[in-house]
Scaffold this motif. Structure first.
Motif, short mmCIF file in Angstrom:
data_model
loop_
_atom_site.label_atom_id
_atom_site.label_comp_id
_atom_site.label_asym_id
_atom_site.label_seq_id
_atom_site.Cartn_x
_atom_site.Cartn_y
_atom_site.Cartn_z
N ALA A 85 8.83 3.13 8.66
CA ALA A 85 7.39 3.36 9.06
C ALA A 85 7.26 3.34 10.45
CB ALA A 85 6.73 1.98 8.30
N LEU A 86 8.10 2.41 11.16
CA LEU A 86 7.98 2.40 12.71
C LEU A 86 8.41 3.55 13.28
CD1 LEU A 86 9.34 -1.06 13.48
CD2 LEU A 86 7.12 -0.31 14.01
N PHE A 87 9.53 4.38 12.79
CA PHE A 87 9.62 5.54 13.40
C PHE A 87 9.01 6.70 13.23
CE2 PHE A 87 12.10 9.63 12.62
CZ PHE A 87 12.48 9.74 14.24
N PHE A 88 8.56 6.70 11.86
CA PHE A 88 7.32 7.88 11.67
C PHE A 88 6.19 7.64 12.63
CE2 PHE A 88 9.59 8.53 7.86
CZ PHE A 88 10.33 9.78 8.07
N ALA A 89 5.64 6.35 12.60
CA ALA A 89 4.53 5.91 13.26
C ALA A 89 4.56 6.36 14.75
CB ALA A 89 4.14 4.45 12.91
N PHE A 90 5.66 5.94 15.27
CA PHE A 90 6.12 6.38 16.72
C PHE A 90 6.03 7.68 16.92
CE2 PHE A 90 8.89 6.64 20.16
CZ PHE A 90 8.52 6.37 21.36
N MET A 91 6.72 8.54 15.98
CA MET A 91 6.69 9.90 16.32
C MET A 91 5.33 10.60 16.05
SD MET A 91 9.65 10.64 17.12
CE MET A 91 9.53 12.28 17.15
N LEU A 92 4.42 9.84 15.18
CA LEU A 92 3.06 10.54 15.07
C LEU A 92 1.98 10.24 16.17
CD1 LEU A 92 2.56 9.94 11.19
CD2 LEU A 92 3.33 11.94 12.27
N ASN A 93 2.51 8.93 16.89
CA ASN A 93 1.46 8.66 17.86
C ASN A 93 1.82 8.91 19.44
OD1 ASN A 93 -0.98 6.83 16.57
ND2 ASN A 93 0.91 6.46 15.46
N VAL A 94 3.10 8.91 19.61
CA VAL A 94 3.67 8.95 21.06
C VAL A 94 4.86 9.68 21.15
CG1 VAL A 94 2.60 6.90 21.95
CG2 VAL A 94 4.78 6.73 20.72
N ARG A 113 0.23 12.42 8.76
CA ARG A 113 -0.03 11.10 8.15
C ARG A 113 -0.68 10.75 6.92
NH1 ARG A 113 -2.98 10.43 12.51
NH2 ARG A 113 -1.27 9.30 13.82
N VAL A 114 -1.55 11.90 6.26
CA VAL A 114 -2.23 12.00 5.02
C VAL A 114 -0.98 12.11 4.08
CG1 VAL A 114 -3.64 13.46 3.60
CG2 VAL A 114 -4.25 13.01 5.87
N VAL A 115 0.06 13.11 4.48
CA VAL A 115 1.16 13.16 3.49
C VAL A 115 1.77 12.16 3.15
CG1 VAL A 115 3.19 14.49 3.12
CG2 VAL A 115 1.35 15.86 3.98
N PHE A 116 2.31 11.27 4.32
CA PHE A 116 2.96 10.19 4.26
C PHE A 116 2.15 9.05 3.46
CE2 PHE A 116 5.43 11.43 7.86
CZ PHE A 116 6.79 11.36 7.43
N PHE A 117 1.08 8.99 3.47
CA PHE A 117 0.07 8.10 2.65
C PHE A 117 -0.19 8.35 1.29
CE2 PHE A 117 -3.82 5.72 1.75
CZ PHE A 117 -3.51 4.47 2.01
N SER A 174 15.00 2.57 -3.78
CA SER A 174 14.45 3.93 -3.20
C SER A 174 12.97 4.26 -3.50
CB SER A 174 15.46 5.06 -3.45
OG SER A 174 15.21 5.31 -4.96
N VAL A 175 12.52 4.06 -4.81
CA VAL A 175 11.21 4.29 -5.44
C VAL A 175 10.24 3.18 -4.53
CG1 VAL A 175 9.69 4.14 -7.22
CG2 VAL A 175 12.12 5.13 -7.39
N LEU A 176 10.67 1.95 -4.31
CA LEU A 176 9.96 0.98 -3.75
C LEU A 176 9.65 1.39 -2.28
CD1 LEU A 176 11.24 -2.19 -5.21
CD2 LEU A 176 9.15 -1.46 -5.43
N VAL A 177 10.85 1.83 -1.74
CA VAL A 177 10.75 2.39 -0.08
C VAL A 177 9.98 3.56 -0.11
CG1 VAL A 177 11.94 3.32 1.75
CG2 VAL A 177 13.05 1.36 0.30
N TRP A 178 10.02 4.48 -0.96
CA TRP A 178 9.36 5.95 -0.86
C TRP A 178 7.97 5.48 -1.12
CZ3 TRP A 178 6.02 8.57 -4.43
CH2 TRP A 178 5.85 9.69 -4.17
N SER A 179 7.48 4.65 -2.05
CA SER A 179 5.98 4.29 -2.29
C SER A 179 5.40 3.48 -1.19
CB SER A 179 5.89 3.61 -3.88
OG SER A 179 6.48 2.57 -3.79
N ASN A 180 6.10 2.72 -0.36
CA ASN A 180 5.64 1.80 0.78
C ASN A 180 5.53 2.23 1.97
OD1 ASN A 180 4.46 -0.89 -0.94
ND2 ASN A 180 6.55 -0.19 -2.08
N VAL A 181 6.17 3.26 2.42
CA VAL A 181 6.48 3.68 3.74
C VAL A 181 5.24 4.00 4.28
CG1 VAL A 181 7.45 5.33 5.33
CG2 VAL A 181 9.00 3.89 3.81
N GLY A 182 4.37 4.89 3.48
CA GLY A 182 3.13 5.47 4.01
C GLY A 182 2.27 4.52 4.17
#
Length: 310
Positions: A85-94, A113-117, A174-182
């Motif tokens: 989540a930190l990596f993707f948030a960093f790429m989407l913002n800065v 951001r919508v796709v990840f959420f 893996s399901v828990l990670v996939w469903s919570n990263v967004g």
């Protein structure tokens, strides 16, 4: 006016505190009381057995296995989810190219951001149906189908993901990670947008790279959000009941094969509803509550840092 302050505060708080005691504290106390008995859950008859149920817990190999699985989830679920989540948030913002418009995210960041959420809006039932298809034990499952197409798997002997002793728990992770990263991506993105862009632009002018910007600016300023995420994910790791009970094989609330994906919550419910050992199950619930409380307090203390003002 001052002498009327305390009656006003008491009158304001008495209803919510009363509801909290009746709906939260009292059930916990009642569960602890049942844990000291041999209650079978079906009759009002019960006998006081003291701490015998707690002594039996630590001689129970299935309980120790389930506790170890919860510990594994506790280590890997917060770690993997927060890093992604930190990596993707960093790429989407800065993470975009710097230009005349200053520091920006990658192109199409609003869409990403919508796709990840999107997984966050899916109910547990939909997740169970979806990943039951993904992990199907034949060539029509997504994972096995891709592996067969790539020539990495024999189509006549597809891998049994959810029935494999070595893979079933990691499939649940893996399901828990996939469903919570967004969700945590959106949380970290909101926190990143409150950081003044001048700080990033000053760092870039001083020659800081992406990694240096992330570790020296973004992560320290997001520490409060990371701490909150870690505590919530640790609590989720001590549960995982819904996915384990719906996706994995096993009699009564899954946990198979042969307890290789068993977690405390599924073993607790099986003892409560199937084995007629409700007093023993209540002892398990009390231990689960204490472990969750200790972990939450420890996480808050270990990850506590001095707040940075900006």
């Amino acid at each position: 006016m001052r002498y009327r302050k305390y009656p006003f505060i008491v009158g304001f708080l008495i209803l919510p505190v009363g509801l909290y005691v009746a709906l939260v504290i009292w059930p916990y106390l009642q569960t602890f009381g049942y844990s000291l008995t041999d209650w079978n859950g079906e009759s009002q008859a019960m006998h006081f057995v003291g701490l015998r149920n707690y002594g039996q817990l630590f001689d129970d190999p299935v309980f120790r296995t389930a506790l170890w699985h919860n510990v594994l989830l506790l280590v890997f679920l917060p770690l993997v989810t927060i890093l992604l989540a930190l990596f993707f948030a960093f790429m989407l913002n800065v993470g975009g190219r710097g230009g005349t418009s200053g520091v920006t995210g990658v192109r199409g960041s609003s869409f990403y951001r919508v796709v990840f959420f999107f997984p966050q809006v899916l109910s547990v039932g939909i997740l169970a149906v979806l990943f039951d298809s993904v992990y199907r034990p034949d060539g029509s499952g997504l994972v096995n189908g891709v592996l067969v197409k790539l020539g990495l798997e024999d189509p006549n002997h597809p891998f049994l993901w959810l029935s494999s002793p070595s893979a079933s728990l990691w499939c649940i992770l893996s399901v828990l990670v996939w469903s919570n990263v967004g969700f945590y991506l959106v949380l970290f993105s909101a926190a990143m947008q409150s950081i003044p862009r001048d700080i990033y632009e000053a760092a870039l002018l001083d020659g800081a790279g992406r990694a240096g910007t992330f570790f020296r600016i973004t992560l320290p300023l997001l520490w409060d959000s990371v701490q909150t995420a870690w505590v919530y994910l640790a609590i989720l790791a001590m549960d995982a009941f819904a996915l384990v009970s719906t996706l994995t094989p096993g009699t009564g609330f899954g946990g198979g094969p042969d307890h290789h994906s068993e977690v405390l919550s599924t073993y607790f419910m099986r003892n409560f509803q199937f084995f007629g050992k409700s007093g023993y199950a209540c002892a398990m619930g009390v231990v689960l509550l204490l472990v969750t409380l200790v972990i939450s307090i420890a996480m808050l203390r270990v990850t506590r840092r001095e707040r940075i003002e900006y």
